[in-house]
Motif scaffolding. Sequence first.
Motif, short mmCIF file in Angstrom:
data_model
loop_
_atom_site.label_atom_id
_atom_site.label_comp_id
_atom_site.label_asym_id
_atom_site.label_seq_id
_atom_site.Cartn_x
_atom_site.Cartn_y
_atom_site.Cartn_z
N ALA A 194 0.79 -1.30 -0.08
CA ALA A 194 -0.12 0.03 -0.04
C ALA A 194 1.02 1.17 0.01
O ALA A 194 0.67 2.12 -0.85
CB ALA A 194 -0.91 0.24 1.22
N ARG A 195 1.89 1.33 0.92
CA ARG A 195 2.84 2.28 0.95
C ARG A 195 3.62 2.70 -0.59
O ARG A 195 3.78 3.58 -0.83
CB ARG A 195 3.75 2.22 2.08
N THR A 196 3.86 1.47 -1.11
CA THR A 196 4.44 1.19 -2.27
C THR A 196 3.67 2.01 -3.50
O THR A 196 4.28 2.76 -4.20
CB THR A 196 5.02 -0.06 -2.82
N LEU A 197 2.54 1.76 -3.51
CA LEU A 197 1.56 2.25 -4.39
C LEU A 197 1.40 3.88 -4.14
O LEU A 197 1.32 4.69 -5.13
CB LEU A 197 0.05 1.55 -4.38
N ARG A 198 1.61 4.45 -3.08
CA ARG A 198 1.38 5.92 -2.73
C ARG A 198 2.83 6.55 -3.33
O ARG A 198 2.91 7.39 -3.85
CB ARG A 198 1.20 6.30 -1.29
N PHE A 199 3.81 5.76 -3.05
CA PHE A 199 5.31 6.00 -3.27
C PHE A 199 5.43 6.18 -4.80
O PHE A 199 6.05 7.27 -5.23
CB PHE A 199 6.36 5.08 -2.91
N TRP A 200 4.93 5.23 -5.87
CA TRP A 200 4.98 5.21 -7.07
C TRP A 200 3.77 4.32 -7.81
O TRP A 200 3.94 3.41 -7.88
CB TRP A 200 6.38 4.40 -7.47
N PRO A 201 2.75 5.14 -8.17
CA PRO A 201 1.67 4.62 -8.65
C PRO A 201 1.69 3.55 -9.87
O PRO A 201 0.96 2.83 -9.79
CB PRO A 201 0.63 5.72 -8.88
N PRO A 202 2.65 3.92 -10.73
CA PRO A 202 2.79 2.98 -11.79
C PRO A 202 2.93 1.49 -11.38
O PRO A 202 2.46 0.58 -12.22
CB PRO A 202 3.95 3.31 -12.64
N TYR A 203 3.40 1.26 -10.15
CA TYR A 203 3.38 -0.26 -9.63
C TYR A 203 2.12 -0.95 -9.77
O TYR A 203 1.98 -2.12 -10.23
CB TYR A 203 4.09 -0.31 -8.35
N ALA A 204 1.00 -0.06 -9.67
CA ALA A 204 -0.35 -0.86 -9.60
C ALA A 204 -0.70 -1.11 -11.20
O ALA A 204 -1.16 -2.24 -11.49
CB ALA A 204 -1.31 0.32 -9.05
#
Length: 163
Positions: free
Chosen positions: A134-144
Amino acid sequence: MTDTTAAPLGVRLVRKVSSTRLFARLAPHVIPRLDHAVHRLTHGRVLPSTRMLPGLVLTARGAKSGLPRAIPLACMAEPDGSWILIGSNFGRPDHPAWTANLLAFPDAEVSWKGEDIPVTARLLTGEERAEVWARTLRFWPPYAVYQARIPRTIRLFRLTRRS
């Protein structure tokens, strides 16, 4: 969904471009080579890709060869001094080779801001992985976007300093 309008225009543009399939095909052949060459030339002080994301150079033993393998990677620096590595492989179907290397040989080394640091890697699972993802997606949304187009679960590792 994360509000990406707060990010500077350049960051928003890079996020959009990095979410494309063309980027996923080309970037793995260009970005690591450029990062590695500049990192070597500047004696560990500069990684070009860190203009957009924090990065380090991971040196881990090859899972098959046992030989040292150095690769520049984006990372999330944690407040406790550890790092999170995201095995996105630019949204390509296979896990990146460095993740297999860390699974086989978790003791590695990172070059972080010109300093060589011995680390131990741990694959994140369960609730811890969910919270970090969840923090990763806030950090860099393209990971989603990367995760949505591949059947595998993107591996997350926490690197902690070895004493």
